[in-house]
Design an enzyme around this catalytic site. Sequence first.
Site, PDB file in Angstrom:
ATOM      1  N   ARG A 168       0.825  -1.213   0.000  1.00  8.59           N
ATOM      2  CA  ARG A 168       0.000   0.000   0.000  1.00  8.59           C
ATOM      3  C   ARG A 168       0.859   1.263   0.000  1.00  8.59           C
ATOM      4  NH1 ARG A 168      -3.426   2.688   4.413  1.00  8.59           N
ATOM      5  NH2 ARG A 168      -5.074   3.757   3.251  1.00  8.59           N
ATOM      6  N   HIS A 173       0.531   4.400  -2.563  1.00  5.77           N
ATOM      7  CA  HIS A 173       0.338   5.791  -2.118  1.00  5.77           C
ATOM      8  C   HIS A 173       1.510   6.695  -2.506  1.00  5.77           C
ATOM      9  CE1 HIS A 173      -3.050   5.065   1.066  1.00  5.77           C
ATOM     10  NE2 HIS A 173      -3.296   4.514  -0.098  1.00  5.77           N
ATOM     11  N   ASN A 208      -3.300   8.547   4.826  1.00  3.82           N
ATOM     12  CA  ASN A 208      -2.078   8.017   5.442  1.00  3.82           C
ATOM     13  C   ASN A 208      -2.027   8.163   6.963  1.00  3.82           C
ATOM     14  OD1 ASN A 208      -1.051   7.301   2.912  1.00  3.82           O
ATOM     15  ND2 ASN A 208      -0.045   9.293   2.630  1.00  3.82           N
ATOM     16  N   HIS A 265      -6.402  -5.702  -2.395  1.00  5.09           N
ATOM     17  CA  HIS A 265      -7.205  -5.871  -1.180  1.00  5.09           C
ATOM     18  C   HIS A 265      -7.468  -7.340  -0.855  1.00  5.09           C
ATOM     19  CE1 HIS A 265      -8.822  -1.454  -1.159  1.00  5.09           C
ATOM     20  NE2 HIS A 265      -7.520  -1.536  -0.966  1.00  5.09           N
ATOM     21  N   ASP A 319     -10.039  -9.244   2.997  1.00  2.00           N
ATOM     22  CA  ASP A 319     -10.724 -10.497   2.624  1.00  2.00           C
ATOM     23  C   ASP A 319     -10.432 -11.533   3.699  1.00  2.00           C
ATOM     24  OD1 ASP A 319      -8.477 -12.085   2.083  1.00  2.00           O
ATOM     25  OD2 ASP A 319      -8.811 -12.151  -0.071  1.00  2.00           O
TER      26      ASP A 319
HETATM   27  C1  HEM Z   1      -9.092   1.711  -5.818  1.00  2.00           C
HETATM   28  C2  HEM Z   1      -8.959   2.599  -4.879  1.00  2.00           C
HETATM   29  C3  HEM Z   1      -8.521   2.250  -3.485  1.00  2.00           C
HETATM   30  C4  HEM Z   1      -9.102   2.677  -2.340  1.00  2.00           C
HETATM   31  C5  HEM Z   1     -10.293   3.622  -2.237  1.00  2.00           C
HETATM   32  C6  HEM Z   1      -8.392   2.072  -1.242  1.00  2.00           C
HETATM   33  C7  HEM Z   1      -8.686   2.279   0.098  1.00  2.00           C
HETATM   34  C8  HEM Z   1      -8.122   1.598   1.143  1.00  2.00           C
HETATM   35  C9  HEM Z   1      -8.488   1.751   2.516  1.00  2.00           C
HETATM   36  C10 HEM Z   1      -9.545   2.706   3.052  1.00  2.00           C
HETATM   37  C11 HEM Z   1      -7.744   0.883   3.242  1.00  2.00           C
HETATM   38  C12 HEM Z   1      -7.783   0.692   4.756  1.00  2.00           C
HETATM   39  C13 HEM Z   1      -6.835   1.692   5.417  1.00  2.00           C
HETATM   40  C14 HEM Z   1      -7.063   1.805   6.908  1.00  2.00           C
HETATM   41  O1  HEM Z   1      -8.163   1.507   7.362  1.00  2.00           O
HETATM   42  O2  HEM Z   1      -6.125   2.212   7.631  1.00  2.00           O
HETATM   43  C15 HEM Z   1      -6.890   0.174   2.328  1.00  2.00           C
HETATM   44  C16 HEM Z   1      -5.984  -0.785   2.691  1.00  2.00           C
HETATM   45  C17 HEM Z   1      -5.138  -1.414   1.803  1.00  2.00           C
HETATM   46  N1  HEM Z   1      -4.996  -1.129   0.470  1.00  2.00           N
HETATM   47 FE1  HEM Z   1      -6.221   0.034  -0.645  1.00  2.00          FE
HETATM   48  N2  HEM Z   1      -7.402   1.281  -1.738  1.00  2.00           N
HETATM   49  C18 HEM Z   1      -7.430   1.358  -3.098  1.00  2.00           C
HETATM   50  C19 HEM Z   1      -6.544   0.741  -3.972  1.00  2.00           C
HETATM   51  C20 HEM Z   1      -5.470  -0.021  -3.591  1.00  2.00           C
HETATM   52  C21 HEM Z   1      -4.413  -0.457  -4.468  1.00  2.00           C
HETATM   53  C22 HEM Z   1      -4.292  -0.072  -5.942  1.00  2.00           C
HETATM   54  C23 HEM Z   1      -3.566  -1.217  -3.717  1.00  2.00           C
HETATM   55  C24 HEM Z   1      -2.290  -1.907  -4.137  1.00  2.00           C
HETATM   56  C25 HEM Z   1      -2.097  -2.444  -5.314  1.00  2.00           C
HETATM   57  C26 HEM Z   1      -4.098  -1.253  -2.382  1.00  2.00           C
HETATM   58  C27 HEM Z   1      -3.555  -1.961  -1.336  1.00  2.00           C
HETATM   59  C28 HEM Z   1      -4.037  -1.947  -0.041  1.00  2.00           C
HETATM   60  C29 HEM Z   1      -3.549  -2.828   0.994  1.00  2.00           C
HETATM   61  C30 HEM Z   1      -2.518  -3.943   0.811  1.00  2.00           C
HETATM   62  C31 HEM Z   1      -4.231  -2.487   2.176  1.00  2.00           C
HETATM   63  C32 HEM Z   1      -4.032  -3.079   3.573  1.00  2.00           C
HETATM   64  C33 HEM Z   1      -2.904  -2.318   4.273  1.00  2.00           C
HETATM   65  C34 HEM Z   1      -2.561  -2.815   5.656  1.00  2.00           C
HETATM   66  O3  HEM Z   1      -3.147  -3.786   6.156  1.00  2.00           O
HETATM   67  O4  HEM Z   1      -1.679  -2.181   6.267  1.00  2.00           O
HETATM   68  N3  HEM Z   1      -5.239  -0.494  -2.321  1.00  2.00           N
HETATM   69  N4  HEM Z   1      -7.138   0.639   1.053  1.00  2.00           N
END
Ligand code: HEM
Length: 319
Positions: free
Chosen positions: A63, A67, A95, A195, A241
Site C-alpha cells: 500500500r 500511495h 495516510n 485488497h 478479505d
Molecule cells: C481503488 C482505490 C482504493 C481505495 C479507495 C483504497 C482504500 C483503502 C483503505 C480505506 C484501506 C484501509 C486503510 C485503513 O483503514 O487504515 C486500504 C488498505 C489497503 N490497500 Fe487500498 N485502496 C485502493 C486501492 C489499492 C491499491 C491499488 C492497492 C495496491 C495495489 C491497495 C492496497 C491496499 C492494501 C494492501 C491495504 C491493507 C494495508 C494494511 O493492512 O496495512 N489499495 N485501502
Amino acid sequence: MASSLTFLLLSSLVIFSLTSHAFSASLSPYFYYKVCPKALPTIKRVVQDAVRQERRMGASILRLHFHDCFVNGCDASILLDQTTTIDSEKTAFANNNSARGFEVIDKIKSEVDKVCGRSIVSCADILTVAARDSVVALGGPSWQVQLGRRDSTTASRTQANNDIPSPFMDLSSLINNFKNQGLNEKDLVALSGGHTLGFAQCFTFRNRIYNETNSIDSKFAKQRQSSCPRTGGDSNLAPLDQTPFFDTKYFNNLVAKKGLLHSDQELFSGGQTDNLVKIYSRNSWIFSKDFANSMIKMGNIKPLTGNQGQIRVNCRKLN
Ligand code: HEM
Ligand SMILES: *[C@@H]1O[C@H](CO)[C@@H](O)[C@H](O)[C@H]1NC(C)=O
Ligand SMILES: *[C@@H]1O[C@H](CO)[C@@H](O)[C@H](O)[C@H]1NC(C)=O
C-alpha cells in the site's frame, strides 16, 4: 521473403521502442546489476524477515508503494518526514494513523547501503522492489521491476489528499482517479485486487455495513458490525478479505456482495467493471497476470531519472 522478414524485424523494433517509451524513459531491470549485484537479494531478505515476523507488513508495504506512486509519481515522496520545508504526506487523510511499514523501508535502506558500500540505490526503487517482494512473500505472482528511479526533494500533503482515492468514491470517480494517473479500468480492477491482503479500520467501512443494505450480504454486514460499533471503535480492524494470502477471494467476495469497502463493492455493482470482476473471481491465473502487468505500469508512473532529484541517504529526509 526478404521483405516480409524486414517487416517482421522493423515491426518488432517499433513495438520495442514504443513500449519502452510508453513506460519509462530510462528505467531498466539491470540498473544495479553491475554496480551492486547484492542490492535486490538484500531487499528480498529484509522483506521476507519482516513478513515472517508479521504477515500484515507485506500488505502495508504494498500500500505504501501505491500511495507513493499516486502522488506525483513513484519518487519516495511518501517517506519524507515533516520539516519546515517538507509538507509531509504522512498526515494526509489516507495516510495519517494508517500508512505503515516505514521502519522496514529504513532497515532495507541501511542494509542495502551496507552491502553496496555506498548510497546508490534510491528509496523509490527500494519501495518498488519491496512491494513486489511483499506480494511474492504472501503467495502472489512475481514480475521484473524496472529500476533507476530517483528520490524527490519535495512532498505535498495537499496533493496526497487530492490524488489518493477515497473508500467512499463511486465507480465513475474511481475510474477517473485512475485515469488521471494514466491507468485504465482494467488496472483499477486488477490493482484493487491488492485488497486480497491486509486490513481496514472500522471508520472506513462503517457506513457501508450499517447503511448500504441493498448492496451488502446481510449476514456479512452483521459479522462486521460485531467488531465495528455504530459509535466508537474507529480504528478496530477487519480483514479486507478472509484469507491471509494472495488469492482471488477478494473478487469472490465482490460477486457475493461481501466487499468490505464501499469502493470495493462499486467494482461489482452493475457497472462496466462487473465482467472483469467475474473473470478474476474464476481465474487466478488471469488475475495474477493482470495484477503483475498493472503493478509494472503503476511502478512506472512519472519516475525521476538521470540527474533529477537525488539518491537519499536517509529515506525520511533530504541529503
Ligand atoms: C481503488 C482505490 C482504493 C481505495 C479507495 C483504497 C482504500 C483503502 C483503505 C480505506 C484501506 C484501509 C486503510 C485503513 O483503514 O487504515 C486500504 C488498505 C489497503 N490497500 Fe487500498 N485502496 C485502493 C486501492 C489499492 C491499491 C491499488 C492497492 C495496491 C495495489 C491497495 C492496497 C491496499 C492494501 C494492501 C491495504 C491493507 C494495508 C494494511 O493492512 O496495512 N489499495 N485501502
Ligand atoms: C493525524 O493524527 C494525529 C494523531 O491522531 C492527530 O493529532 C492529527 O491532528 C492528525 N493530523 C491531521 C493532519 O489530520
Ligand atoms: C447512515 O446514514 C445516515 C444518513 O445519511 C447517517 O446520518 C448515519 O450517520 C449513517 N450511519 C452510519 C453508522 O454510518
